[in-house]
Structure formats: C-alpha cells, structure tokens
Design a protein around this motif. Sequence first.
Motif, mmCIF file in Angstrom:
data_model
loop_
_atom_site.group_PDB
_atom_site.id
_atom_site.type_symbol
_atom_site.label_atom_id
_atom_site.label_comp_id
_atom_site.label_asym_id
_atom_site.label_seq_id
_atom_site.Cartn_x
_atom_site.Cartn_y
_atom_site.Cartn_z
ATOM 1 N N GLU A 180 0.403 -1.089 0.033
ATOM 2 C CA GLU A 180 -0.316 0.395 0.401
ATOM 3 C C GLU A 180 1.175 1.279 0.187
ATOM 4 O OE1 GLU A 180 -3.591 1.761 1.887
ATOM 5 O OE2 GLU A 180 -2.670 0.259 2.972
ATOM 6 N N ALA A 181 1.861 1.202 0.289
ATOM 7 C CA ALA A 181 3.076 2.294 0.738
ATOM 8 C C ALA A 181 3.730 2.557 -0.451
ATOM 9 C CB ALA A 181 4.116 1.488 1.505
ATOM 10 N N LYS A 182 3.581 1.641 -1.903
ATOM 11 C CA LYS A 182 4.355 1.953 -3.287
ATOM 12 C C LYS A 182 3.452 3.227 -3.630
ATOM 13 C CE LYS A 182 6.808 -2.228 -3.741
ATOM 14 N NZ LYS A 182 7.576 -3.483 -4.113
ATOM 15 N N ILE A 183 1.867 2.307 -3.171
ATOM 16 C CA ILE A 183 0.554 3.312 -4.410
ATOM 17 C C ILE A 183 0.505 4.256 -3.712
ATOM 18 C CG2 ILE A 183 -1.953 3.278 -4.620
ATOM 19 C CD1 ILE A 183 -1.657 -0.331 -4.011
ATOM 20 N N LEU A 184 0.678 4.614 -2.250
ATOM 21 C CA LEU A 184 0.185 5.682 -2.010
ATOM 22 C C LEU A 184 1.369 6.921 -1.731
ATOM 23 C CD1 LEU A 184 -1.432 7.568 0.328
ATOM 24 C CD2 LEU A 184 -0.431 6.907 2.205
ATOM 25 N N ALA A 185 2.840 6.235 -1.947
ATOM 26 C CA ALA A 185 4.096 7.081 -2.649
ATOM 27 C C ALA A 185 3.893 7.963 -3.821
ATOM 28 C CB ALA A 185 4.935 6.640 -2.754
ATOM 29 N N THR A 186 3.289 6.788 -4.499
ATOM 30 C CA THR A 186 3.050 7.948 -6.222
ATOM 31 C C THR A 186 1.266 8.359 -6.211
ATOM 32 O OG1 THR A 186 3.569 5.521 -6.789
ATOM 33 C CG2 THR A 186 2.020 6.874 -8.655
ATOM 34 N N GLN A 187 0.720 8.302 -4.928
ATOM 35 C CA GLN A 187 -0.778 9.297 -5.312
ATOM 36 C C GLN A 187 0.068 9.768 -4.487
ATOM 37 O OE1 GLN A 187 -3.971 7.414 -3.379
ATOM 38 N NE2 GLN A 187 -4.749 9.871 -2.162
ATOM 39 N N SER A 188 0.561 10.397 -3.307
ATOM 40 C CA SER A 188 0.946 11.781 -2.768
ATOM 41 C C SER A 188 2.309 12.008 -4.150
ATOM 42 C CB SER A 188 2.274 10.910 -1.311
ATOM 43 O OG SER A 188 1.216 9.987 -0.684
ATOM 44 N N TYR A 189 3.209 11.289 -4.080
ATOM 45 C CA TYR A 189 3.914 12.507 -5.531
ATOM 46 C C TYR A 189 3.167 13.073 -6.566
ATOM 47 C CZ TYR A 189 8.008 13.890 -8.544
ATOM 48 O OH TYR A 189 8.395 14.128 -9.702
ATOM 49 N N GLU A 190 2.164 12.632 -6.569
ATOM 50 C CA GLU A 190 1.181 13.546 -8.100
ATOM 51 C C GLU A 190 1.045 14.365 -7.563
ATOM 52 O OE1 GLU A 190 -0.886 10.216 -9.755
ATOM 53 O OE2 GLU A 190 0.587 9.488 -10.342
ATOM 54 N N GLU A 191 0.011 14.209 -6.116
ATOM 55 C CA GLU A 191 -0.257 15.658 -5.625
ATOM 56 C C GLU A 191 0.541 16.458 -5.510
ATOM 57 O OE1 GLU A 191 -2.226 13.988 -2.008
ATOM 58 O OE2 GLU A 191 -3.479 12.827 -3.467
ATOM 59 N N ILE A 192 1.515 15.966 -4.961
ATOM 60 C CA ILE A 192 2.726 17.628 -4.283
ATOM 61 C C ILE A 192 3.422 18.424 -5.891
ATOM 62 C CG2 ILE A 192 5.505 17.266 -3.708
ATOM 63 C CD1 ILE A 192 4.643 15.165 -1.430
ATOM 64 N N MET A 193 3.470 17.426 -7.260
ATOM 65 C CA MET A 193 4.206 18.122 -8.273
ATOM 66 C C MET A 193 2.639 18.872 -8.542
ATOM 67 S SD MET A 193 7.284 17.123 -7.757
ATOM 68 C CE MET A 193 7.122 18.501 -9.550
ATOM 69 N N ALA A 194 1.657 18.320 -8.251
ATOM 70 C CA ALA A 194 0.075 19.462 -8.899
ATOM 71 C C ALA A 194 0.332 20.405 -8.122
ATOM 72 C CB ALA A 194 -0.708 18.199 -8.923
ATOM 73 N N ALA A 195 0.602 20.587 -6.874
ATOM 74 C CA ALA A 195 0.463 22.273 -6.144
ATOM 75 C C ALA A 195 2.128 22.812 -6.687
ATOM 76 C CB ALA A 195 0.746 21.724 -5.114
ATOM 77 N N VAL A 196 2.362 21.886 -7.006
ATOM 78 C CA VAL A 196 4.213 23.109 -7.010
ATOM 79 C C VAL A 196 4.078 23.514 -8.272
ATOM 80 C CG1 VAL A 196 6.640 22.228 -8.094
ATOM 81 C CG2 VAL A 196 5.599 21.350 -5.311
ATOM 82 N N ASN A 197 3.186 22.718 -9.385
ATOM 83 C CA ASN A 197 2.586 23.149 -10.841
ATOM 84 C C ASN A 197 2.179 24.247 -10.687
ATOM 85 O OD1 ASN A 197 4.812 21.198 -11.642
ATOM 86 N ND2 ASN A 197 4.065 19.099 -12.296
ATOM 87 N N ALA A 198 0.713 24.337 -9.652
ATOM 88 C CA ALA A 198 1.015 25.616 -9.678
ATOM 89 C C ALA A 198 0.862 27.242 -9.037
ATOM 90 C CB ALA A 198 -0.660 24.706 -9.180
#
Length: 245
Positions: A145-163
């Motif tokens: 589950e950590a692998k799935i959540l890490a991928t999801q968290s990274y996408e959310e972080i980069m979405a916030a950074v890119n905004a």
Amino acid sequence: MINYLNPALKPFIILLAVTLLFSGCKKDELTVTELGNMAEAKLKEIQTLSADIPCSLQNEVAVQEISTGCSVTYYPVKAADQVQFNKLKKEYFDLLGKQADAMVKQGVMIDPCFESIWVSEQPIRLECKADKVELITSGNISIEEAKILATQSYEEIMAAVNAQTCTSGSEWVSTALIKDKIMKVEFIPYLRTQDYSALKKKVSLYNGLKARIIEAQGPIDFVRNELKVESIDCINGKPVIKLNK
C-alpha cells in the motif's frame, strides 16, 4: 520569671515563627535528569490514555498530534478523553520547557530544529485490529500500500508545485523529495512567507513512504547527493530552481 505573653496569642506567634523559619529555606531546584524523567512519565500517561481503545468506540476517536522540535507523534484519542489528553499534553510541554531552562542554566546550547528533509511520520487512517483501534501511519503501513500511496502523494505534490506562481524569487526556498535511493533527491520550491504546513505534511508522508520502500527492497544503497540549490528565480511567473554541483 513571669510570663506576660497573652495565652491567646501563643498559637499565632508559633505559626509566625514556623513560617519565617521555612520561608528562609530555599527548596532545591529539580535537576535536568529529574525533569526529564518526569516528562517521560507524563508521556507514558499520554500513551496509556490512547492505548487499548475498543473498536466499538472507533467512531468517537480522533487523531491528536504532539510535536516537539523535529519530532511529531500522533495518538488516537477518544472524545471522552480529549480534556484529559489536553491536560497531560500541557503538563508534558511544561516539563520539557523547565528541563530546557535547566539545561540553559547549566550552559548547554540547545540548537533549533533543522530538517534537511521533511520525513516525520504521518497519520493515514484508523483501523480495527484484534478488537482494538490502531492508527495506521507512514511508519507501519504495508509496503504494497505504501507504494501506491507514495505514487499518489508524489502526483499531488507536483500538482501543487506546478500550480505555484511568483512575482520574484526572493521569498522562495526549497525542500527535497527522496527518489529511488536514500539521499538521491529532487528539489521543489515553496513560498516561506505563506503557510506551508499542508505541503510539509504531504512531503513528509511521501518521503517517509519512499524511505520505507527503499529499505524493504534490500540493502540500503546510500548515494551522496551532488546537486545543491544555487538559487530560485521567478521566470515567466513560475519559481524555477537552479542547481549546481
């Protein structure tokens, strides 16, 4: 010898004498070790308060935070125990404060918290296991589950950074995201003059998960990070990190 003292005044005079005697005796101050032991005992009270909560009360449980320096710990607390938790938390911090004061009096230098990488353990959810409420965090979640959540968290972080947008680069700083090896990182910018607590929690969650995933894959391969942030410039309305070796 004739005693001219009024018998009615004797109790008051004795009380006054005792008061003056003890007021001149200064109580020894508690030592750093004693205060530390008292703080540790208070923390154990907090841990006991949040332990062994039956699953039947899970809907009445909220996750509470205790943050000391760079360390953050989370506890499941029943609604009925919230007042007691707040009381113990205050007493715990009071003891830590007194301990710090005692250390300073001894000439000990207390360095402020500095986190080169945000990686503190983060709460994820409450679960029922063995008929007890258990707090699932980035430190005990399954690797799958950590692998799935890490991928999801990274996408959310980069979405916030890119905004993010900017008008200058003077107020921007950076933090690191762990990549595929410990200390191999990439840097993202954030605005230090705004509340970045939500970003910090998300990055801490991601980094904590990545560190556990890397550790589970086998012997940890530490790679010295050769890249450093030279500057953060505002280019076309976006904060851009310039790196150097």
